[in-house]
Enzyme design. Structure first.
Site, short mmCIF file in Angstrom:
data_model
loop_
_atom_site.label_atom_id
_atom_site.label_comp_id
_atom_site.label_asym_id
_atom_site.label_seq_id
_atom_site.Cartn_x
_atom_site.Cartn_y
_atom_site.Cartn_z
N LYS A 198 0.80 -1.24 -0.08
CA LYS A 198 -0.09 -0.07 0.03
C LYS A 198 0.88 1.47 0.02
CE LYS A 198 -1.39 3.03 2.99
NZ LYS A 198 -1.22 4.12 1.60
N GLY A 212 6.65 4.89 8.63
CA GLY A 212 5.79 6.91 8.22
C GLY A 212 6.34 7.01 9.33
N GLU A 245 9.43 1.40 10.58
CA GLU A 245 10.25 2.28 10.84
C GLU A 245 9.97 3.61 10.83
OE1 GLU A 245 13.42 1.34 10.66
OE2 GLU A 245 13.15 -1.02 9.82
N CYS A 282 13.99 9.98 6.98
CA CYS A 282 14.42 9.42 7.93
C CYS A 282 15.08 9.82 9.47
CB CYS A 282 13.21 8.19 8.35
SG CYS A 282 15.09 7.00 7.31
N GLU A 317 10.47 16.14 15.11
CA GLU A 317 11.21 15.98 14.30
C GLU A 317 10.06 16.75 12.94
OE1 GLU A 317 9.22 12.39 11.80
OE2 GLU A 317 11.14 12.10 10.73
#
Ligand code: NAD
Length: 493
Positions: free
Chosen positions: A188, A240, A262, A296, A397
């Site tokens: 997906k 994500g 992750e 990331c 973040e």
């Protein structure tokens, strides 16, 4: 000057037509609605993306269960050949896929062609070679008439839920080890990046991967949740954001489904006074702004020793101010726009908040490009100096081109600041002292440590975070084992 949409439209016209692929066939469905795809560089709507709903998820999982049986009937050495063929096809399609990537998530072609695709290809090559090397173990042979051994079985159907910032990397990190382990997958992708994933599945078909082994269902949260809740899915591998990870964990709880996460980071890059400052300044600036900071592992907190701070920070600013910002299709562009208007607004809010509350001194950037790039989603590369390590700016973040520079006076203080967030994806250390390098490698609380610019996310090494950065590993044997169940067998002869 505003970027012209016509060159982008020409690439859209060549993009894969079938964006939903189930059991080897293109499926037309909009049961999850339609997503109007806006080109990040121009702000123009360039395509209508069909989104899958729960019914399509169910069809894809049914196909994947059949695909799992087909894949298991194929000899491991043949599976290795098919995966190698797919890797070679991706390799020979890099020019095309880099263009598709540039129109969907606006990562510049220079970045994708020179970094993302070669890295993905290396991972694909590595895991293709594992398909005929999956091993169990003999665990006991005592007394002589007793034997205990394990049978390595594929975990089953894997739901791969991936984000938009580097879809080809997520495909390499998840789909290849899953298939090498003998699993089948339902991918997906994000609704914002349907094209690279669709091209990848087209190439898998061309390579001869049997129908149903790889299925593709573009969609939003509805499709993602349906995949997590589906009893026919054996494991979720997710890349994500944090909020989504929490929803996935809750959805997976219903069927006691394991999942791998992750997630993001706020990684520290520590510059000691004995570092190679010329290299460290280049590395710190470039890596922090890579993909417009939408990475990331971005070293988004730059910790600089007090004794070199005044010399070092201007060197970083020189690099940041020299970056060419523009059309991601242009080979000279280093930084493109961020992915969408919502991202621009989120980043602007962080910048404005930091200016207001004085959590750092704005050294460069600090706003969006506005009229210069028309309606494109461009944010200036931004650096704040003397940032308070406890401020929102240093703790959260941002996933945009914003670098926070923090001053430290001792090794102990550097370690305390570096470990002083809830994230734990990566740590970066620049020093010539071997003992200090090893001490920090041991003491930093994160999934991987890179000293003096050591290469990032090597295919044979475990990748994945701790704390809010998630759990589970991609890469190496560890990444393969995520998709294997060891069944134990005990025999008395
Ligand atoms: P996101 O969490 O919004 O979306 C990721 C995927 O999850 C998309 O496919 C999305 O459609 C799907 N999704 C959304 N809601 C869902 C739900 N309720 N159930 C199931 N699926 C759902 O991701 P984002 O915030 O746009 O991505 C950026 C984040 O990803 C950043 O935090 C970044 O650091 C992280 N990231 C991590 C890595 C890594 O390997 N550690 C790599 C790239 C990005």
């Amino acid at each position: 000057m505003a970027i012209d949409q016509s060159a982008h439209d020409e690439i859209v016209s060549r993009a894969p037509q079938n964006l939903i692929l189930i059991d080897g066939k293109g499926v037309s469905s909009t049961s999850g609605g339609v997503f109007e795809h806006i080109n990040p560089s121009t702000g123009c709507v360039q395509a209508s993306i069909p989104l899958c709903g729960a019914d399509d998820v169910d069809r894809a999982v049914t196909a994947a269960r059949k695909g799992l049986a087909r894949w298991r009937q194929i000899a491991p050495s043949r599976r290795a050949e098919l995966l190698s063929r797919l890797q070679a096809l991706v390799d020979s399609d890099i020019e095309n896929m880099a263009l598709l990537s540039a129109i969907e998530n606006a990562i510049p072609v220079t970045v994708t062609k020179n970094a993302y695709f070669p890295r993905a290809a290396a991972w694909m090559r590595y895991y293709a070679g594992f398909a005929d090397k999956v091993e169990g173990a003999v665990t006991a042979t005592w007394p002589a008439e007793q034997l205990e051994y394990t049978i390595p079985e594929p975990f089953g159907v894997i739901g791969c839920i991936i984000t938009w910032n580097a879809p080809v990397i997520s495909l390499a990190f998840k789909v290849f080890p899953a298939l090498a382990a003998g699993c089948s997958v339902v991918i997906k992708p994000s609704e914002m990046t349907p094209f690279v994933a669709a091209r990848f599945v087209e190439l898998a078909h061309e390579a001869g991967i049997p129908d149903g082994v790889i299925n593709l269902i573009p969609g939003g949260p509805e499709a993602g949740e349906a995949l997590c809740r589906h009893p026919g899915v054996d494991k979720i591998s997710f890349t994500g954001g944090l909020g989504t990870a929490r929803r996935i964990l809750m959805a997976c709880a219903e069927t006691i489904k394991p999942s791998l996460h992750e997630l993001g980071g706020k990684s520290a890059n520590i510059i000691f006074e004995d570092a190679d400052l010329a290299f460290a300044s280049y590395y710190s600036a470039t890596f922090a702004m890579y993909g417009s900071g939408q990475a990331c592992q971005s070293p988004s907190r730059l910790l600089v020793h007090d004794s070199i701070y005044d010399e070092f920070v201007p060197q970083v600013l020189n690099f940041v101010q020299s970056f060419s910002v523009g059309d991601p299709l242009d080979e000279d562009t280093f930084m493109g726009p961020v992915v969408n208007r919502a991202a621009v607004e989120r980043i602007e809010q962080v910048i404005e908040g930091a200016k207001r509350d004085g959590s750092g001194a704005l050294l460069t950037g600090g706003e969006s490009y506005g009229g210069r790039f028309g309606r494109g989603h461009f944010v200036m590369p931004t650096v704040f100096g003397d940032v308070d390590p406890k401020s929102d700016l240093a703790q959260n973040e941002i996933f945009g081109p914003v670098l926070s520079v923090i001053r430290f006076k001792s090794d102990a203080e550097a370690l305390q600041i570096a470990n002083g967030t809830k994230w734990g994806l990566a740590g970066y250390v620049q020093t010539k002292s071997l003992s200090r390098a090893h001490r920090f490698a041991a003491d930093l609380i994160c999934g991987s440590v890179h000293i003096n610019g050591s290469p990032n996310v090597h295919a044979g090494s475990p990748f994945g975070g701790v704390g809010l950065s998630g759990f589970g590993k991609e890469g190496g044997r560890w990444g393969l084992e995520e998709f294997i169940r060891q069944k134990n067998v005990g025999v008395i002869v």
